[in-house]
Design an enzyme around this catalytic site. Structure first.
Site, PDB file in Angstrom:
ATOM      1  CG  HIS A 132      -2.122  -0.979   0.861  1.00 34.89           C
ATOM      2  ND1 HIS A 132      -2.093  -2.286   1.280  1.00 34.89           N
ATOM      3  CD2 HIS A 132      -3.240  -0.845   0.110  1.00 34.89           C
ATOM      4  CE1 HIS A 132      -3.171  -2.904   0.828  1.00 34.89           C
ATOM      5  NE2 HIS A 132      -3.881  -2.059   0.120  1.00 34.89           N
ATOM      6  CD  GLU A 153      -9.631  -7.918  -1.900  1.00 31.54           C
ATOM      7  OE1 GLU A 153      -8.688  -7.240  -2.317  1.00 31.54           O
ATOM      8  OE2 GLU A 153     -10.357  -7.537  -0.964  1.00 31.54           O
ATOM      9  CG  ASP A 184      -5.193  -8.229  -1.413  1.00 28.54           C
ATOM     10  OD1 ASP A 184      -4.077  -8.460  -0.922  1.00 28.54           O
ATOM     11  OD2 ASP A 184      -5.902  -7.280  -1.056  1.00 28.54           O
ATOM     12  CB  CYS A 218     -10.705  -1.410  -8.087  1.00 27.60           C
ATOM     13  SG  CYS A 218     -10.856  -2.672  -6.811  1.00 27.60           S
TER      14      CYS A 218
HETATM   15  C1  PEP Z   1      -6.615  -5.111  -4.514  1.00 31.87           C
HETATM   16  O1  PEP Z   1      -6.343  -5.982  -3.676  1.00 31.87           O
HETATM   17  O2  PEP Z   1      -6.365  -5.229  -5.730  1.00 31.87           O
HETATM   18  C2  PEP Z   1      -7.245  -3.842  -4.082  1.00 31.87           C
HETATM   19  C3  PEP Z   1      -7.717  -2.989  -4.952  1.00 31.87           C
HETATM   20  O3  PEP Z   1      -7.303  -3.579  -2.760  1.00 31.87           O
HETATM   21  P1  PEP Z   1      -6.039  -3.176  -1.878  1.00 31.87           P
HETATM   22  O4  PEP Z   1      -4.897  -2.878  -2.809  1.00 31.87           O
HETATM   23  O5  PEP Z   1      -6.435  -1.993  -1.082  1.00 31.87           O
HETATM   24  O6  PEP Z   1      -5.807  -4.395  -1.059  1.00 31.87           O
HETATM   25 MG    MG Z   2      -7.184  -5.887  -1.704  1.00 34.68          MG
END
Ligand code: PEP
Ligand code: MG
Length: 572
Positions: free
Chosen positions: A194, A435, A459, A506
């Site tokens: 992140h 995910e 994920d 996303c």
């Molecule tokens: C993902 O896992 O692709 C996602 C969009 O959520 P995050 O990156 O916040 O885990």
């Molecule tokens: Mg995620």
């Protein structure tokens, strides 16, 4: 002396500036001698820091009575006990007096002793308690240094800084928004951690997974961060500096040229509309989304409202944040994801000792174990739904019973609001993130219960390939084009769309212009990414023929051999 270091390129672009070393994540404290006459004052400084942390913990304890996870209470109690232990609050006083050293150094010396003793314990659970000691000591060191664990702006300088750290948390990177940070490099970290995601969102060039950068550079060194190639050049010579300045200007010009696409309709050559939406972490990010005319907010990572602070946002604070986003989007849809804490986004004071945090009590699992906290967030989101179009998105679902429980909680939040003056959209759409491979392989359960799907490729790749997305040691195995990953994504898009559900991606794949044609060919029509990526991806959309890509991608995905598959994908 000029030298170059290599790591993982996680956020493209070039930054040139002076180094600001950050060490709070590693407890690297300075060591200096205190004159005899000041020893007493140094001990008093230590006592004051202990008292301040005691106060901080007492404050946390109060919060834990009002809707915070029950674990907060247990952790605060444990940390208070550790703080009150004479080994931590008395022995360092003696060290200061005997060795005439500064308080933070004395404290860290004692901590090292204690941690070494814990390392000898056979019982794994008890052995891991050393993390609690480290966390308590970190709090005291921060109090001693007068900074509550946050980065501070450079003094006496107009120049933007290049942050170099052993590791940075996502909350640290959020602080970058207020400070003049041009780029950063860290020893640890993976491309879809992140921390890296936030950097890309802010268009800050960054390189992670460098192993020793923190040791090899000094404060105020001149460095170049090449976030496209994953290189950090320390003390560059004149010619290299000139070349990089030139390249930086060229990149800025290229970015500016893309701006002319802002108002162009996002559709393929054969007329397929492709919705390009924005991922945001904070309400302030909406401005950037509007700057590139994002079709909506496809992912609002609400956990960032909860990170990097000692208290928790109450219902009204959350409501205000969500309402401000939906109002600023003026009728365009906002997809609000419920709290996805855990793994690399731990709430302060609730950090559990987990052997595998990414497989632990994260996201919906955490929310279902803390119903008061979850209901508070759901009420806040529902209240905001009265001010525009909001969809609710649930992260990390794997089981049918998790979906059912989450839906029941949403109904309960609605019931709680019915008895109040607050209005909300009773028909709010609820979607699930795909995910976890188990979700992608049991889509029937999701399609039957939910209104839309959003594929979290970050994920999905992590869990499919069993690769910790924050661990630089396995970063080379993190492969969005792995046949297994592509099949799961393809299958999700096809099954969801056939069932009449909107499906979006996303994860970071959506914002990678090299993958736009592939995703369109898989049937994807909704992309959500960092606003900074939208125009570049739109450029690819405008050059794509969806029907032709559909046929070519279907053929390519039949290849099992990675080389053949890669070749076919490259030809797209
Ligand atoms: C993902 O896992 O692709 C996602 C969009 O959520 P995050 O990156 O916040 O885990
Ligand atoms: Mg995620």
């Amino acid at each position: 002396m000029s030298f170059a270091l290599f790591g993982l390129a996680v956020s493209p672009g070039i930054a040139i500036g002076r180094v600001q070393l950050v060490s709070h994540a590693t407890l690297e404290v300075s060591h200096y001698t205190v004159p005899v006459r000041q020893v007493e004052a140094e001990v008093a400084r230590f006592d004051a820091a202990i008292a301040a942390v005691r106060g901080e913990l007492a404050g946390l304890k109060t919060i834990s009575h009002v809707g915070a996870p029950s674990e907060v209470g247990a952790f605060v109690d444990l940390h208070m006990m550790i703080l009150a232990d004479p080994l931590l609050c008395e022995v360092p006083r003696k060290i200061i007096a005997e060795r005439r050293c500064n308080a933070e150094w004395a404290l860290v010396q004692e901590m090292d002793e204690l941690v070494a003793q814990f390392d000898q314990i056979e019982d794994a659970y008890l052995r891991e308690r050393k993390q609690d000691i480290v966390q308590v000591v970190e709090r005291v060191v921060k109090a001693l240094l007068g900074k509550p664990g946050r980065l501070t702006a450079r003094k006496d300088s107009d120049e933007a800084a290049i942050v170099i750290a052993h590791d940075l948390s996502p909350a640290d990177t959020i602080d970058f928004r207020q400070l003049r940070i041009a780029g950063f490099a860290t020893d640890l970290g993976g491309a879809t951690s992140h921390t890296a995601i936030v950097a890309r969102g802010m268009s800050i060039p960054a390189v992670v997974g460098m192993h020793h950068v923190r040791q090899l550079v000094k404060d105020e060194d001149l460095v170049i961060i090449d976030g496209t190639r994953g290189v950090v050049i320390v003390d560059p010579d004149k010619q290299v500096l000139e070349e990089y300045r030139l390249r930086k200007t060229e990149l800025e010009l290229e970015r500016n040229k893309l701006k002319r696409l802002k108002t162009t309709r996002s559709e393929t050559l054969d007329g397929e509309a492709i919705s390009l939406q924005a991922n945001i972490e904070q309400p302030g990010d909406v401005a950037q989304a509007r700057d590139v005319d994002a079709a909506g907010i496809g992912l609002y990572r609400t956990e960032f409202l909860f990170l990097g602070r000692d208290d928790l946002p109450d219902e009204d604070e959350q409501f205000e944040a969500y309402r401000s986003v939906v109002q600023a989007m003026r009728g365009r849809c906002v997809t609000i994801r419920t709290l996805d804490v855990g793994a690399d986004k731990a709430l302060r004071g609730v950090a559990r000792i987990e052997a595998n945090p990414a497989l632990g009590l994260r996201a919906i699992r955490f929310c279902l174990s803390e119903p008061k906290l979850f209901l508070m967030q759901l009420r806040a989101i529902l209240r905001a739904s009265n001010y525009g179009t909001i969809r609710l998105l649930i992260p990390m679902l794997a089981h049918a019973h998790e979906i059912d429980q989450a839906l029941a909680m949403i109904e309960m939040a609605k019931t709680q609001l019915r008895g109040t003056r607050h209005r909300f959209n009773d028909d709010i759409e609820v979607g699930g993130m795909i995910e976890i491979p188990a979700a992608a392989l049991s889509l029937g359960v999701f399609v039957k219960r939910l209104d839309f799907l959003s594929i979290g490729t970050n994920d999905l790749i992590q869990y499919t390939l069993a690769i910790d997305r924050t661990d630089e040691a396995v970063a080379h195995l993190y492969d969005p084009r792995h046949p297994a990953v592509l099949r799961l994504i393809h299958q999700t898009i096809q099954t969801g769309t056939r069932a009449g559900l909107p499906v979006s991606v996303c994860g970071e794949m959506a914002g990678d212009p090299d993958l736009t044609r592939l995703l369109i060919g898989m049937g994807l029509r909704q992309f959500s990414m960092h606003p900074a990526q939208i125009l570049e991806v739109k450029q690819e959309v405008l050059r794509a023929d969806a029907a032709e890509l559909g046929a070519r991608v279907a053929r390519a995905l039949r290849f099992d051999e990675p080389e053949r598959l890669r070749e076919a994908l490259e030809k797209l």
